[in-house]
Scaffold this motif. Structure first.
Motif, PDB file in Angstrom:
ATOM      1  N   LEU A  87       0.823  -1.203   0.000  1.00 28.47           N
ATOM      2  CA  LEU A  87       0.000   0.000   0.000  1.00 28.47           C
ATOM      3  C   LEU A  87       0.861   1.259   0.000  1.00 28.47           C
ATOM      4  CD1 LEU A  87      -2.755   1.413   0.276  1.00 28.47           C
ATOM      5  CD2 LEU A  87      -2.561   1.115   2.758  1.00 28.47           C
ATOM      6  N   GLN A  88       1.913   1.271   0.822  1.00 30.16           N
ATOM      7  CA  GLN A  88       2.788   2.439   0.917  1.00 30.16           C
ATOM      8  C   GLN A  88       3.530   2.690  -0.391  1.00 30.16           C
ATOM      9  OE1 GLN A  88       5.160   1.237   4.247  1.00 30.16           O
ATOM     10  NE2 GLN A  88       3.448   1.387   5.680  1.00 30.16           N
ATOM     11  N   LYS A  89       3.999   1.630  -1.029  1.00 30.16           N
ATOM     12  CA  LYS A  89       4.704   1.795  -2.304  1.00 30.16           C
ATOM     13  C   LYS A  89       3.780   2.381  -3.366  1.00 30.16           C
ATOM     14  CE  LYS A  89       8.249  -1.800  -1.741  1.00 30.16           C
ATOM     15  NZ  LYS A  89       8.777  -3.097  -2.251  1.00 30.16           N
ATOM     16  N   LYS A  90       2.556   1.866  -3.416  1.00 27.08           N
ATOM     17  CA  LYS A  90       1.596   2.348  -4.404  1.00 27.08           C
ATOM     18  C   LYS A  90       1.215   3.794  -4.143  1.00 27.08           C
ATOM     19  CE  LYS A  90      -2.986   1.299  -6.297  1.00 27.08           C
ATOM     20  NZ  LYS A  90      -4.161   0.384  -6.221  1.00 27.08           N
ATOM     21  N   LYS A  91       1.102   4.171  -2.889  1.00 31.10           N
ATOM     22  CA  LYS A  91       0.636   5.502  -2.525  1.00 31.10           C
ATOM     23  C   LYS A  91       1.723   6.557  -2.607  1.00 31.10           C
ATOM     24  CE  LYS A  91      -1.783   7.874   1.260  1.00 31.10           C
ATOM     25  NZ  LYS A  91      -2.486   7.666   2.556  1.00 31.10           N
ATOM     26  N   LEU A  92       2.967   6.195  -2.259  1.00 30.37           N
ATOM     27  CA  LEU A  92       4.004   7.195  -2.044  1.00 30.37           C
ATOM     28  C   LEU A  92       5.045   7.304  -3.142  1.00 30.37           C
ATOM     29  CD1 LEU A  92       4.650   6.521   1.760  1.00 30.37           C
ATOM     30  CD2 LEU A  92       3.617   8.585   0.798  1.00 30.37           C
ATOM     31  N   GLN A  93       5.544   6.178  -3.643  1.00 29.16           N
ATOM     32  CA  GLN A  93       6.772   6.229  -4.424  1.00 29.16           C
ATOM     33  C   GLN A  93       6.607   6.910  -5.780  1.00 29.16           C
ATOM     34  OE1 GLN A  93       8.260   2.116  -4.272  1.00 29.16           O
ATOM     35  NE2 GLN A  93       9.697   2.763  -2.679  1.00 29.16           N
ATOM     36  N   GLU A  94       5.434   6.857  -6.366  1.00 28.86           N
ATOM     37  CA  GLU A  94       5.229   7.538  -7.637  1.00 28.86           C
ATOM     38  C   GLU A  94       5.156   9.052  -7.443  1.00 28.86           C
ATOM     39  OE1 GLU A  94       2.051   7.630 -11.384  1.00 28.86           O
ATOM     40  OE2 GLU A  94       2.001   6.000  -9.919  1.00 28.86           O
TER      41      GLU A  94
END
Length: 538
Positions: A232-239
């Motif tokens: 969830l964090q990767k999808k929400k933040l890294q982009e």
């Protein structure tokens, strides 16, 4: 608002409910830890769990002592709660909360999220209307099923007051960074237990909008134990923010040294750190450690042995060094003859009250000292809790059942279905933290890493500051740490960092928050008025 997992209205309506045993509340086969096809001794009570023998009399079964001793690391590969084992209380709690296959956080917990919208605080009438809005958003998650535990939903101030709560934390961190390290060092942040990633998003959005020069030098690192939250964090933040790095690992397994100055954030995390249970023999003052036993039927019991665990021993020794007394009457502690008289009274207990000690918190402090030698800690959590189970510093054990938050009266409940969270004595934590940082670095600690870090104007190759700091004056302020060898302050002088202080929830927010953004039409400010039982360490 003091209990997570329900609105204040729900807590008031249902606080009379109690879960006396895991089987008395839930009778379905899903939650029964007892196998239905196991044969029992007909001479024993049918509901044996409710009639556990005292672990301090002579009738403790030898079979319990022969059970296999395990810990949470061994149990990580288990797909079902174990039987025929015994473990320290902290391992039972860690297994219940964090086991990747049946633990509470990986499989049950859901963090309340208002999605991409935030509450329109200036247009809300008063706190009653605000709580009604919270209740409406809770209802949007749907009704719980009626044959077992419901959705384990709980909220945090980060989610309730976004983005303003996260912006307050960001303003605190960036002010320290600008004062001490800009422009010579990067802005390095580590966050453990980042949840939905909302706090990280709000901090980074603040930096991007208001401090673009700082944002260009920001490295935001998340250490997350939950695989689902990592995704969830990767999808929400890294982009949106490429400066974010997410590591799927427990902080207790961390082995990478960060040589740069950094800020370490733990927001609403340490309440779920596992504790151990100890009691003292009132005759000898000898401490005993508790072990949870699980027999072949899946029934729980508790036995006590003399303390042998190194982490428990370290904590008790540290507490003695800091002059933090155990929870025993001061007169009984000082007088052996008085203890003898007390024990001779009818029905006098021979052991002290059960006490839960934050041994995993000590593990975190060791990790910070060894692998983050130049960190600044920002930590917040509960300082007190209602509806806790019996004991000193005891946790709240609760679950949601048919849309009702139900607190229990025992720790020995079905693994994975119950939240277990503790209050923190922030003044004692501050003393422990500062004492740990003052200790000499170990082999993998700060002295070696500072020498391997990149050279900046704040780095010196001069002789020891610990001795040189006394050149101009023999006075060392009590609110300053001893200077770290090889590192000057922003002024270029060998002055130690400011020691940590404890702040109430409202004190911290009154210093850093944009309070006009969360003020209601009535003049109330729920971001200040709620969470009265929360403190900050910074």
């Amino acid at each position: 608002m003091i209990l997570r997992g329900a609105s204040a209205t729900q807590c008031l309506l249902h606080k009379h409910l109690r879960c006396y045993t895991s089987r008395r509340l839930f009778s379905s086969s899903l939650l029964c830890s007892r196998a239905s096809n196991n044969k029992r001794d007909p001479s024993q009570p049918k509901d044996k769990w409710n009639y556990n023998r005292s672990p301090f009399d002579a009738n403790v079964s030898e079979d319990l002592h022969k059970l296999r001793l395990v810990d949470a690391n061994i149990l990580e590969k288990e797909t079902e709660p174990p039987v025929n084992v015994k473990m320290l209380v902290r391992d039972f709690i860690e297994d219940s909360l964090y086991n990747p296959n049946y633990g509470y956080f990986p499989k049950q917990a859901t963090i309340f999220n208002v999605q991409d919208t935030a509450f329109d605080f200036p247009n809300l009438r008063d706190s009653a209307e605000f709580q009604e809005e919270i209740g409406t958003k809770y209802a949007a998650y749907g009704a719980d099923k009626h044959d077992g535990p419901g959705r384990q939903l709980w909220h945090t101030p980060t989610e309730l007051f976004k983005p303003w709560y996260g912006r307050a934390v960001g303003r605190c961190l960036v002010s320290e960074y600008l004062l001490k390290y800009f422009p010579y060092e990067d802005f390095v942040i580590y966050e453990i237990g980042a949840g939905n990633g909302t706090l990280a998003m709000d901090i980074l959005n603040l930096l991007q909008e208001d401090y673009p020069e700082v944002y260009e030098r920001t490295r935001y690192n998340i250490i997350e134990i939950s695989e689902s939250l990592v995704k969830l964090q990767k999808k929400k933040l890294q982009e949106v923010h490429p400066c974010v790095t997410i590591t799927h690992k427990s902080i207790f397994h961390w082995e990478t040294v960060e040589p740069s100055p950094c800020f370490f954030i733990a927001m609403e995390v340490i309440d779920n750190f596992a504790h151990d249970l100890v009691r003292y023999d009132l005759k000898t003052l000898k401490p005993y450690q508790a072990l949870v036993t699980i027999d072949n039927n899946g029934d729980f019991d508790t036995i006590f042995d003399p303390v042998t665990d190194p982490l428990i021993t370290s904590f008790l020794n540290l507490r003695q060094t800091l002059n933090h007394p155990p929870p025993i009457n001061k007169l009984l502690l000082q007088s052996e003859s008085l203890r003898q008289r007390y024990l001779s009274l009818p029905f006098a207990p021979n052991l002290s009250t059960a006490e839960y000690i934050p041994t995993r918190m000590l593990s975190l402090l060791r990790t910070l000292r060894s692998y983050f030698p130049r960190h600044r800690l920002l930590l917040t959590d509960f300082s007190s809790l209602p509806d806790s189970i019996p004991g000193v510093n005891a946790p709240v054990v609760q679950t949601r059942f048919q849309n009702i938050t139900v607190p229990c009266t025992t720790l020995l409940v079905k693994q994975g279905y119950f939240d277990i969270f503790f209050p923190t004595d922030f003044e004692r934590l501050r003393d422990m933290y500062e004492f740990m940082l003052a200790q000499p670095p170990n082999k993998s600690g700060s002295l070696e890493t500072l020498e391997s870090g990149r050279v900046t104007p704040l780095t010196s190759t001069a002789s020891s500051f610990s001795s040189g700091s006394q050149f101009f004056s023999s006075y060392q302020p009590s609110n300053r740490r001893n200077p770290v060898d090889g590192v000057t302050s922003a002024s270029g002088l060998p002055v130690g960092e400011r020691k940590s202080s404890v702040f109430s929830h409202s004190q911290f927010l009154e210093t850093y928050a944009e309070l006009e953004k969360t003020r209601l039409r009535s003049g109330e400010n729920p971001m200040l008025d709620f969470y009265k039982n929360v403190k900050f360490l910074f």
